[in-house]
Design an enzyme around this catalytic site. Structure first.
Site, PDB file in Angstrom:
ATOM      1  N   HIS B 254       0.864  -1.177   0.000  1.00 35.66           N
ATOM      2  CA  HIS B 254       0.000   0.000   0.000  1.00 35.66           C
ATOM      3  C   HIS B 254       0.898   1.223   0.000  1.00 35.66           C
ATOM      4  CE1 HIS B 254      -3.052   2.880   1.196  1.00 35.66           C
ATOM      5  NE2 HIS B 254      -3.975   1.962   1.037  1.00 35.66           N
ATOM      6  N   ARG B 274      -6.589  10.349   0.009  1.00 37.93           N
ATOM      7  CA  ARG B 274      -6.396  10.833  -1.353  1.00 37.93           C
ATOM      8  C   ARG B 274      -7.735  10.971  -2.077  1.00 37.93           C
ATOM      9  NH1 ARG B 274      -3.126   6.512  -3.451  1.00 37.93           N
ATOM     10  NH2 ARG B 274      -3.398   5.541  -1.419  1.00 37.93           N
TER      11      ARG B 274
END
Ligand SMILES: Cc1cc2nc3c(=O)[nH]c(=O)nc-3n(C[C@H](O)[C@H](O)[C@H](O)COP(=O)(O)OP(=O)(O)OC[C@H]3O[C@@H](n4cnc5c(N)ncnc54)[C@H](O)[C@@H]3O)c2cc1C
Ligand code: SF4
Ligand code: SF4
Ligand code: FES
Ligand code: FES
Lengths: 268, 646, 261
Positions: B254, B274
């Site tokens: 990740h 994000r």
């Protein structure tokens, strides 16, 4: 998890200390006991004094004597009239309201928390063992009566209206026209805070909207609920502040009524 | 209590794992009248699923009505770089909405849209807002809902049968160390052997079906977002029982894990940061992701910051910010920035949402991220940027299963959730795991129930020899007087895998890792632990080592074999994606004590699914012959259809 | 920046146990759980403790640190004076299994006693419509990570084990409140909240709220509103009268308490 059928009986960890807390957990209860004792002593003395509760010139009436319905009361002190014959001085003049105001605060969720912890030590502080062998909480008489808090709330709303009326009177000068002094302002501040305290009550929060399942179907009540909830988050602070302002208001009026000081007049 | 006394229980279906997939499978099996056991290493309700933050992807079209299963299918295939099992991706995209709605009927409270539907959020690789979510604690909502559904079923059984555990029972803090097979006749599943963690007592579950739902393998790596539970038990149990693992080279790193302080290194920072407007910057303050958009994605991603910023409010007329590229791309880009010396003080890059969104919006949308940073790193994310870097997060590879029934090659053995392979290809999109758990959890429960119904004759019986062997194996570390500390072996194994088979791989390093693994196996065989069997974590680690080593071996072998870079597998010496390699699945199996690797063709995509893509896009992934084979748009070829199933 | 911390850790099992002294290295930024892990890896391999997520999300690592119920993974070492000895004990209210691990099955039994979500059976999955403002309240309660620190701290059972039968504890009274406020739940749990789950035992002293690592306002937002609902239902004649007069359709009624004999 106990899924092993014949696992040995398990017991709690045997730790004999009442608590292993190292912070000053006893501080809060001590402060609460001290402050509440001071306040109660003051209030008791004042309620039974029987004078210096009304300033006729400026129409200042201390909240401890409102409504002054007893026949003993100084003429003019009660807008509701004096419809109760003179009563022996062991009964406070404003007993009609005091019973409810006291009941309201006694059954208040915040004060309950404060005195259960500080006076009854149940518990004195979190993760500190309490001294009692048995505990049934608010499941039976007399503490089950705490559920009546809501009635006291209903009555105290009426009393708050009276208090507000008293403040309005305090904005009349000696000639009966508009006028105010420091006493009026103190009384005003007190009554505003009293309203905030009363409206921040958990019962009020429930009644305005908390009891609803669908806020979206009652937008106005939802709006009211959000406001009451905002106040409610400050209920503890209001509970203490109003004790302070009540005492201050009474003290000021006592001093003025007794002639110890004279009111600072701003207008008329 | 004699040391080898074994408690026995008999069930129709034994589900190993109480995460999203395990619980969903158990609920389904119980709904189909099967007596079901749920087994979990940790307490009920604590499985890894609880940690999922962002959401569950399902094309419900609540926020953008253009969304539908075809779009979701396309996104999933692109995310996995076309290595996904297309049938799984199809089933997943089609069934995810129903599975999410079902949760709502069981009491889940997702965040809402204005018109009262389930709200959906943006996430990397998803064309439309698609993730059903609850703030940033979606996994908690999901596991609690499923847990409460199990309780509701138990309450019904209590009312009807007088015993809440008559039909479905949870065995928490119970570890399975071996699957046992039929002693007679065909090699089919006969049950599962393990121990209760609290007492250390052994237990044998006798059952014709076992559903593996044990999650992932992250504990094999040092920097990971995963907990101690993720020691690859299910992967290893499957191998030991004779099933195959596929795609084990694909491990998802990740892009955003915490990097500081050291003790929290690896803990996840959700992608929603994000999705909700956070951007990545290097030490020079540049939004470097614009420099890393690969050709295959060029058309879908913005080229300027202005366009990217407009996308949040007007997604129909602008292209997505490159921060929302699939995870593998973002992780690699961050890695390059750090290597080029443009990293943050503690060896990560900056993830900034503070300068992009008002504080109260951050608090509302990302409450647990706020909490996590303020409590653990003294960073106020509404005021300061976060420092983040890649962390081992998810394994795409897993047990090879039949897409429709979740059955493995071993009769009676099923697998669902992270432990199964194929669905996500070479890289999983965020949010596709939670929906995967529900879709294939249900199918596994169904498959297991149908398998039980299909049985005739006597039920498979666990062979005494295999049970005895399992007992001996479990007791060994306790019986060795002198030996190495299992924690030390584990710690060094994690470091080795992290350094040598991590995000970026090289032939020499992977080879070195394989040599090291050989030594670790010898050391693991010699570890000893002090203390008894009652809740002894040292013993637990010692037993988990076997599983981690098997899994590590598969990962390393497959990583060495695949000479290309794709998704969660990046070879520095073979940086390009190869259309030839796309056709290949690497299959890991165990013969005797030896892990071996074979190649197998990837199941082909049906023509109607292929038709969902532009030929221009397919060209980026497929070989000339493949493209030639699909050229005539009508008349599906016979073999393409026949391969649909598997 | 590292230093050696003095630790007293309770070690033992149901039979007996005692605080045991250790010296363990502490580095910058570490939490109590890190230090216990180091202790486990270097000096006490069989030290039993629970953990999973290391990020305050799973509620496994509940323990008492210097007498205060906390999550080990969310308690930073920097909040303690390096010169002080840290005392770490298991949760007191639950039977101990070993060292810091306790048997929390009490909580799972209570969870199973609360009647589950009861929607209108005619609504099909996918047809539920709820507004955000209607789900906010229950969503707060669903943040619960079931660490059981509140259950452990509540004096009703912590100091009076005999109340374990009649009292469900803050976590599960909050579950009742959550369902009562769920916009699509139709059952009425007010009577059983008082009679079977012991709402009256709670004297709203707020220790549950004080220890909740999720900062859920358990007392103010769940327990007191629930008490108010019960008061309105059981103790308010005005409300009773109102309901007689307006004859509103009654709710789906009180469900039976699962598992009650
Ligand atoms: C921090 C984090 C955030 C994430 N966020 C998202 C997200 O936003 N969206 C998304 O889709 N995915 C997300 N994921 C991925 C997703 O959460 C996992 O892939 C998924 O939860 C795996 O579920 P599962 O049912 O396969 O297994 P798990 O939930 O991990 O459950 C595994 C179960 O198996 C049990 N078990 C394991 N071994 C044994 C054994 N030997 N014996 C008995 N029991 C055993 C365990 O005790 C546990 O109960 C995230 C993952 C992490 C770590
Ligand atoms: S507020 Fe009530 S439930 Fe919470 S700890 Fe105190 S007595 Fe227990
Ligand atoms: S309410 Fe808070 S303290 Fe209680 S179990 Fe849930 S998270 Fe823990
Ligand atoms: S006045 Fe305090 S709660 Fe009602
Ligand atoms: S380890 Fe999960 S809450 Fe501490």
């Amino acid at each position: 998890m106990t899924q092993v059928s014949d696992a040995p009986a398990r017991t709690r960890a045997q730790i004999s200390e009442r608590t292993l807390r190292k912070d000053r957990w006893w501080q809060a209860p001590v402060v609460v006991v001290t402050l509440l004792t001071i306040w109660l002593t003051y209030a008791t003395v004042r309620v039974f004094t029987g004078h210096w509760y009304y300033v006729p010139k400026y129409h200042y009436l201390t909240p401890f004597y409102s409504p002054c319905v007893s026949g003993e009361c100084v003429p003019g002190s009660s807008t509701l009239g004096h419809w109760i014959p003179a009563i022996p001085p062991i009964i406070p003049y404003a007993f009609v309201s005091l019973v409810f105001v006291l009941g309201f605060r006694l059954t208040c969720y915040y004060y309950r928390r404060a005195y259960y912890r500080a006076f009854w030590q149940s518990p004195p502080s979190c993760a500190v063992r309490e001294p009692h062998a048995k505990y049934t909480g608010e499941t039976r008489f007399p503490l089950i009566m705490q559920n009546l808090h809501r009635y006291f709330f209903y009555v105290v709303i009426v009393i708050s209206v009276l208090n507000t009326w008293d403040v309005a009177q305090a904005f009349r000068g000696p000639d009966g026209n508009f006028g105010f002094g420091l006493g009026s302002l103190i009384m005003l501040a007190n009554v505003v805070l009293l309203w905030c305290y009363t409206l921040s009550c958990h019962s009020c929060r429930h009644i305005t909207g908390g009891r609803l399942k669908h806020f979206s179907r009652h937008p106005i009540r939802y709006w009211a609920w959000t406001k009451v909830s905002w106040l409610n988050a400050r209920h503890m602070q209001l509970a203490w502040t109003t004790l302070g302002t009540l005492m201050l208001t009474d003290l000021y009026i006592m001093l003025v009524a007794s002639g110890a000081i004279s009111d600072l007049r701003f207008f008329n | 209590m004699s040391s080898t006394e074994i408690e026995r229980h008999s069930y129709d279906v034994v589900v190993i794992g109480a995460g999203g997939s395990g619980l969903r499978a158990a609920i389904e099996a119980r709904a189909r009248g099967k007596k079901t056991a749920i087994i979990s290493k940790s307490l009920f309700g604590k499985a890894h699923t609880v940690m999922a933050e962002g959401g569950a992807a399902a094309a419900m079209g609540n926020v953008n009505p253009n969304d539908n299963w075809q779009v979701h299918f396309r996104d999933t295939m692109r995310g996995g770089k076309f290595l996904n099992n297309p049938r799984m991706a199809e089933l997943h995209a089609k069934e995810a909405p129903d599975r999410v709605w079902e949760l709502e009927a069981w009491g889940a409270l997702f965040d809402r849209t204005k018109d009262g539907k389930i709200s959906q959020r943006n996430f990397g690789g998803h064309e439309y807002p698609r993730l059903a979510h609850v703030g940033d604690r979606t996994g908690l909502e999901m596991i609690r809902t499923l847990q409460q559904r199990v309780v509701a079923l138990q309450q019904a059984d209590s009312a009807e049968l007088g015993d809440p555990e008559a039909m479905i029972r949870v065995f928490a803090e119970t570890t399975i160390t071996r699957l046992v097979k039929d002693g007679t006749g065909a090699p089919r599943i006969a049950g599962a052997f393990g121990y209760f963690r609290d007492t250390g007592r052994f237990v044998l579950f006798e059952a014709p079906t076992v559903v593996l739902a044990t999650g992932g393998i992250g504990r094999t790596f040092k920097v990971t977002s995963n907990s101690w539970e993720y020691s690859g038990d299910g992967h290893a149990l499957a191998l030991l029982a004779g099933a195959d693992l596929i795609n084990m080279e694909f491990v998802q790193f990740h892009p955003t894990g915490m990097v500081w302080p050291p003790s929290v290194r690896g803990i996840l920072v959700t992608e929603s940061v994000r999705g909700d407007g956070g951007v990545l910057r290097n030490s020079e303050g540049n939004r470097f992701m614009f420099d890393y958009v690969p050709d295959v994605f060029r058309a879908q991603y913005a080229e300027t910051e202005e366009e990217a910023d407009r996308w949040y409010t007007d997604p129909d007329h602008n292209r997505r910010p490159p921060e929302l590229l699939p995870r593998d791309e973002v992780a690699r880009s961050i890695n390059s920035e750090i290597k080029a010396g443009r990293g943050s003080p503690h060896g990560g890059v900056f993830l900034d949402i503070a300068s992009r969104r008002p504080a109260e919006e951050i608090l509302r949308r990302l409450p647990s991220m706020y909490h996590q940073f303020i409590e653990l790193a003294d960073v106020d994310i509404t005021k300061q940027p976060m420092e983040i870097g890649p962390t081992c997060h998810y394994v795409m590879g897993g047990v090879e299963v039949d897409p429709d029934t979740a059955a493995t090659d071993v009769p009676g053995l099923f697998a669902a959730g992270e432990v199964s392979g194929g669905m996500h290809g070479s890289n999983r999109l965020g949010g596709n795991s939670l929906s995967d758990l529900l879709v294939f959890g249900k199918r596994a429960g169904e498959g297991a129930a149908e398998y039980v119904d299909s049985l005739s004759g006597p039920r498979p019986a666990a062979s005494a020899a295999s049970v005895d062997a399992a007992v001996a194996e479990a007791l060994a570390p306790l019986e060795r007087a002198e030996g190495e500390n299992p924690y030390t072996v584990h710690g060094e194994l994690q470091q080795t895998m992290n350094d040598l088979v991590g995000l970026i791989r090289r032939e020499t390093e992977v080879k070195q890792a394989l040599t090291e693994l050989e030594k670790f196996r010898e050391r693991a065989a010699r570890v000893s632990v002090p203390g008894g069997r009652a809740y002894n974590p040292g013993w637990h680690v010692a037993l988990d080592l076997r599983n981690m080593l098997l899994v590590a071996e598969c990962v390393a072998q497959a990583a060495l074999e695949r000479q290309e870079s794709r998704g969660g597998h990046t070879r520095e010496d073979y940086p390009a994606m190869s259309a030839e390699w796309r056709k290949v699945n690497l299959v890991c199996a165990l013969t005797g004590d030896t892990v071996s690797l074979t190649r197998k063709p990837l199941p082909a995509m049906r023509l109607d699914l292929l038709a969902l893509f532009e030929t221009a896009e397919l060209k980026k992934y497929m070989t000339e012959e493949e493209l030639a084979g699909i050229a005539p748009p009508s008349a599906p070829s016979a073999d393409a259809v026949s391969e649909e199933g598997h | 920046m590292g230093y050696m911390a003095a630790l007293k850790v309770w070690r033992g099992d149901a039979g007996s146990g005692a605080l045991t002294d250790y010296k363990v290295e502490v580095n910058e930024g570490e939490v109590v759980l890190d230090v216990l892990h180091r202790l486990q890896a270097t000096q006490a391999g069989d030290l039993a403790l629970r953990w999973n997520c290391k990020a305050g999300k799973c509620g496994s690592c509940s323990m008492e640190i210097n007498g205060r119920p906390r999550l080990g993974c969310m308690t930073r070492m920097s909040t303690f004076d390096p010169a002080d000895t840290l005392t770490i004990t298991p949760m007191r209210t639950f039977p101990v299994i070993r060292d810091l691990v306790t048997d929390v099955s009490f909580n799972y039994a209570k969870a199973r006693s609360i009647p589950s979500f009861t929607p209108d059976p005619s609504i099909k999955p996918g047809e539920f419509r709820m507004q955000q403002e209607d789900v906010n309240r229950s969503q707060e309660f669903r943040k619960c990570i079931e660490c059981y620190l509140c259950q452990n701290t509540c004096h009703v059972i912590r100091d009076h084990a005999e109340n374990e039968a009649p009292f469900a504890g803050p976590r599960f009274l909050m579950r009742v409140a959550e369902l009562e406020m769920h916009p699509c739940d139709e059952a009425d749990r007010r009577d059983i909240a008082q009679d079977d789950f012991g709402l009256g035992y709670c004297n709203i002293t707020k220790c549950c709220t004080e220890v909740c690592p999720e900062h859920i306002k358990i007392t103010d937002n769940a327990l007191i509103p629930l008490k108010e609902r019960v008061a309105g239902h059981k103790y308010d004649p005005l409300v009773w009268l109102g309901s007689k007069i307006s004859r509103r359709p009654a709710k789906a009624g009180t469900p039976a308490v699962p598992g009650k004999r």
